[in-house]
Design an enzyme around this catalytic site. Structure first.
Site, PDB file in Angstrom:
ATOM      1  N   ASP A 191       0.904  -1.139   0.000  1.00  0.00           N
ATOM      2  CA  ASP A 191       0.000   0.000   0.000  1.00  0.00           C
ATOM      3  C   ASP A 191       0.946   1.192   0.000  1.00  0.00           C
ATOM      4  O   ASP A 191       1.605   1.452   1.011  1.00  0.00           O
ATOM      5  CB  ASP A 191      -0.889   0.009   1.246  1.00  0.00           C
ATOM      6  CG  ASP A 191      -1.866   1.176   1.229  1.00  0.00           C
ATOM      7  OD1 ASP A 191      -1.564   2.173   0.549  1.00  0.00           O
ATOM      8  OD2 ASP A 191      -2.918   1.096   1.877  1.00  0.00           O
ATOM      9  N   HIS A 192       1.037   1.892  -1.123  1.00  0.00           N
ATOM     10  CA  HIS A 192       2.100   2.892  -1.241  1.00  0.00           C
ATOM     11  C   HIS A 192       1.962   4.004  -0.200  1.00  0.00           C
ATOM     12  O   HIS A 192       2.925   4.711   0.081  1.00  0.00           O
ATOM     13  CB  HIS A 192       2.147   3.482  -2.655  1.00  0.00           C
ATOM     14  CG  HIS A 192       1.045   4.434  -2.962  1.00  0.00           C
ATOM     15  ND1 HIS A 192      -0.133   4.045  -3.544  1.00  0.00           N
ATOM     16  CD2 HIS A 192       0.937   5.751  -2.747  1.00  0.00           C
ATOM     17  CE1 HIS A 192      -0.910   5.100  -3.669  1.00  0.00           C
ATOM     18  NE2 HIS A 192      -0.292   6.152  -3.209  1.00  0.00           N
ATOM     19  N   HIS A 254      -5.978   2.605   2.156  1.00  0.00           N
ATOM     20  CA  HIS A 254      -5.263   3.786   2.676  1.00  0.00           C
ATOM     21  C   HIS A 254      -5.870   4.291   3.992  1.00  0.00           C
ATOM     22  O   HIS A 254      -5.157   4.529   4.964  1.00  0.00           O
ATOM     23  CB  HIS A 254      -5.314   4.940   1.667  1.00  0.00           C
ATOM     24  CG  HIS A 254      -4.735   4.629   0.320  1.00  0.00           C
ATOM     25  ND1 HIS A 254      -3.771   3.672   0.135  1.00  0.00           N
ATOM     26  CD2 HIS A 254      -4.984   5.152  -0.905  1.00  0.00           C
ATOM     27  CE1 HIS A 254      -3.448   3.628  -1.142  1.00  0.00           C
ATOM     28  NE2 HIS A 254      -4.180   4.505  -1.796  1.00  0.00           N
TER      29      HIS A 254
END
Lengths: 503, 346
Positions: A191-192, A254
């Site tokens: 999950d960047h 996120h």
């Protein structure tokens, strides 16, 4: 090549990738070109990659090695010499993602690179493809013996881009399929958001300072607001977004990751197990809404035509690739309850959306009022509750809102905001999220990657919402592009006597 | 690379024959009048100790070219022990910059100290430094004496080996580094040489040669060459007698190694890129798959670059300390060039 190189000591090489091959599936795609290659180039320029590094692109598009290398070089306008030298090692394999022929060619190329470049049998397989092929690629890797290292001293890892499934059932199915070829400790789910420096700073702020943690609980915190706002619309991703929506695209990953870092208990150590164990515990404490509560606790909306940053923009249903009668949500607001000792009774309000007035991600901790205010109401007209705001993007930093006396003869108190900007204090360059995460995957540090149980718990939290919405014919709340979402989102807080912040 | 800084002086004050209290009042007054809406985010105090105006100006210039990478208070002390009358002249300036959209604030205090107070510069530091922040003291003129009280006031000591550099200084520097956290800007500037040469052994065909290094050939001015030699022999556990030093204008290092009866050289040397920009180029004299060549473009302003690098560090540099210890032995060997033999700077 396992002996340490004594000449490297003292050269900040503690986070330096060992010799390895990065195999990128979806190598002709947008993610590779826009994110992965620039991140790798930056790592090479910073001497974080081993000279014995190679990349193998795998995709359906026919291309020669030379054409692939040219494409790689094109992705970075002014590449460093170190990058140019490495690109000579890069190879390309064209073919179907599940075809045996593709993987026979791949195996041959990997073996050649081990011999020519010295990559020591180390591989990182990176899924930069559409999620539909994850299962097929991992199964074929397993079938060809490419999912496990050939020697005990080497490693094989798998990096998977989100989304991990479309719901809990499909995520469990995907995990089962991947686990047939790879062990959990080999799997790095990206999950960047977690690669962002300021997301990691939430941990630093909470656990490296003595002054915040004692008040980080129900005794002092009135409520928490998490905002993940984008000013952009769906752009050319309309087709994809129709199958995703804000709940799957942002909330399930996120938002819940940021929430988990905000909620979690202090870990015994800041390592992969310590952090991820506490995040899972935090997510398990999130009260999964009962189906009947979804319509009360969750608001979904979709943007109409409006004005954003001085430009008129189309409504969601007017965007390319979007069904003119689409019921896909572009906005979600939720009131979340946390069932644990620290947070019981403290509502967490989260909202995310596209075409909101500005791009901003923040966590705002609003504190309770003082038990007794020894001033008259006239003197404190400009006084709001204390608030600690962690700005994750843009202009990363921290704001603290507190009351101060207005200079003058009268005793008037009003709120002031003290801002700390990371950019104004630490002017070192911040690595891009992909740079950080790619290096972590090669180094073998899974701290900032998501474990299977985290993914499952995140899907579990949104499951009742997905189920209710899939059967619900109630019209979506509308909001004009450029606003902070539909009126219904405001009511979510108003009924608790609160209101959304203006980030 | 950080984007260029837009900067400007927000306000300034100067006085001759002043007391430190006046300087502090001036600082507070300038901040109060000019920056009442700005929140200062400071990370360090940087103190420059110079022996003259020209030296101080050069060092201040390097700090400014640093791009205000380390927002905080910069204090330049120009020490003139023989000047009369005794006293302090002061200049204070507030700077505001915008770096990549972030407002960055810094304060420059320049004190010219004459006569008796020059023996007590440490008494000027304490009141001027921002509380709770590290104090980096950069001795611009050379190596501080063993009992210099300013060393005691410093969290980290910064020197530039290029300003001293004979065998005596190597021993003194090694002694200082053993007692205090010391960063040598010259050592930092040699990082590209060290980094590239180390990288030559990161390919499997070259790694076995690392255990078979027979000779370390260094060229360059006295200080960088002895540091490079000290680094190589300390890292590779070689005797000082393995070193060959030759004076030259730019530093270079070559390792001569043997493995399985084959001899190979590994070199890092300064050169020029096609456009004329200074680079460090490293090359290994091996056939594939051990062959490798790499290069790094050097910073346009090496002093400012090195200063920026050392100010991000806090702990002792063990590798530098060991290199210095080895350099003491190397510099002490007969027949080695002395500082007086160093060629003119390029």
């Amino acid at each position: 090549m396992t002996d340490a190189n004594p000449l490297l000591e003292g050269l900040d090489t503690d986070r330096r990738a060992p010799p390895c091959i990065l195999v990128v599936y979806g190598a002709s795609g947008d993610l590779t070109q826009r994110k992965l290659i620039p991140a790798l180039e930056a790592l090479a320029a910073d001497r974080r990659l081993s000279p014995a590094f190679a990349m193998v692109g795998v995709a359906r598009t026919e291309m020669t090695d030379e054409e692939f290398r040219a494409r790689v070089l094109e992705a970075v306008p002014e590449p460093s010499a170190a990058w140019e030298a490495l690109v000579g090692n890069f190879r390309y394999v064209a073919g179907s993602y599940t075809g045996d022929e593709t993987f026979e060619k791949l195996e041959k190329v990997l073996t050649e690179l081990d011999e020519q470049v010295g990559t020591s049998g180390n591989r990182v397989h990176y899924m930069a493809t559409v999620p539909e092929v994850f299962e097929g690629v991992t199964a074929t890797l397993g079938r060809h013996g490419l999912a496990q290292p050939k020697e005990a001293s080497s490693f094989v890892r798998l990096v998977i881009e989100k989304p991990y499934g479309r719901d809990l059932a499909s995520a469990l199915h995907l995990d089962e399929a991947i686990h047939a070829a790879f062990r959990e400790e080999q799997i790095y789910r990206i999950d960047h958001y977690l690669g962002k420096e300021t997301v990691q700073n939430v941990l630093a702020l909470r656990f490296a300072n003595a002054i915040f943690e004692p008040i980080w609980n129900r005794r002092y915190v009135d409520h928490v607001q998490i905002t993940v706002a984008e000013s952009l619309g769906v752009g050319h991703r309309g087709g994809f977004y129709e199958t995703a929506g804000a709940l799957r695209d942002i909330v399930q990953n996120h938002v819940l990751q940021v929430l988990a870092l905000t909620l979690m208990e202090p870990p015994a150590s800041v390592d992969a197990k310590g952090i991820r164990d506490e995040k899972v515990k935090a997510l398990r404490a999130v009260d999964v809404p009962a189906p009947d509560d979804v319509s009360i606790e969750v608001v979904r909306g979709q943007y109409d035509r409006g004005w954003v940053e001085g430009e008129e923009v189309p409504g969601y249903r007017e965007e390319g690739g979007v069904d003119p009668a689409s019921r896909t949500e572009t906005f979600v607001a939720m009131r979340m309850k946390i069932d644990n000792w620290r947070w019981a009774g403290v509502p967490f309000y989260v909202r995310t959306g596209k075409r909101l007035p500005k791009r901003v991600t923040e966590v705002a901790i609003e504190f309770r009022d003082v038990p007794h205010l020894p001033f008259g109401s006239k003197e404190t007209r400009g006084l709001g509750p204390n608030a600690l705001v962690l700005r994750i993007q843009p202009d990363e930093g921290i704001s603290l809102r507190f009351g101060a006396k207005v200079p003058g003869q009268a005793f008037r108190v009003r709120s002031v905001s003290m801002d700390f900007s990371y950019g104004a204090a630490f002017l070192e360059e911040t690595p891009d999220a992909y740079e950080r995460l790619l290096l972590d995957a090669m180094v073998g540090d899974p701290t900032l990657f998501i474990r299977a149980d985290e993914v499952e718990q995140a899907w579990e939290i949104v499951r009742p919402i997905q189920e209710m919405w899939s059967d619900d014919a109630t019209p979506l709340a509308r909001y004009p592009a450029g606003s902070w979402g539909p009126r219904e989102a405001d009511r979510l807080l108003e009924r608790d006597g609160r209101r959304w912040r203006s980030p | 690379m950080a984007q260029p800084v837009a900067e400007g002086e927000i306000g300034s004050w100067r006085g001759e024959g002043v007391h430190l209290g006046q300087v502090l009042d001036a600082l507070a007054d300038l901040r109060h009048r000019q920056q009442r809406t700005a929140t200062r985010a400071s990370v360090t105090n940087l103190v420059l100790v110079a022996g003259g105006d020209a030296e101080a100006a050069r060092a201040c210039d390097a700090v400014h070219r640093l791009g205000r990478r380390h927002p905080g208070r910069n204090i330049a002390l120009v020490s003139m022990p023989d000047a009369q009358p005794s006293g302090i002249d002061a200049e204070v300036a507030l700077h505001g910059s915008v770096l990549e959209g972030h407002p960055v604030w810094s304060e420059d205090v320049r004190l010219v100290v004459r006569g008796a107070p020059t023996a007590h510069l440490e008494s000027l530091i304490e009141p001027l430094t921002l509380p709770d922040l590290a104090v980096a003291v950069w001795f611009v003129s050379g190596l501080p004496g063993p009992h210099d009280p300013l060393v005691g006031a410093a969290t980290i000591v910064v020197v530039d080996g290029d300003t001293f550099g004979d065998g005596t200084s190597v021993a003194a520097m090694a002694g200082l580094a053993a007692r205090r956290v010391v960063f040598d800007l010259c050592w930092e500037r040699l990082r590209p040489w060290r980094q590239l040469l180390a990288g030559m052994f990161e390919v499997p065909g070259a790694r076995p040669f690392l255990g078979g290094v027979q000779r370390v050939e260094v060229q360059g001015p006295a200080w960088p060459s002895v540091l490079l030699a000290g680094w190589a022999v300390s890292r590779l556990a070689l005797p000082a007698s393995a070193v060959r030093r030759t004076p030259a204008t730019t530093p270079s290092i070559r390792l001569v190694a043997e493995h399985d009866g084959q001899e190979a050289t590994f070199t890092a040397e300064q050169g020029e890129a096609d456009g004329g920009a200074p680079i460090v180029r490293a090359v290994s004299g091996l056939a594939a798959p051990g062959a490798r060549e790499d290069r790094l473009t050097l910073a346009e302003d090496p002093v400012a670059w090195a200063l920026g690098q050392v100010l991000t560090r806090t702990g002792r540099d063990r590798t530098q300390s060991q290199a210095l210890q080895a350099a003491v032995a190397i510099a002490g060997l007969a027949g080695q060039p002395k500082a007086s033999e160093r060629p003119p700077a390029s």
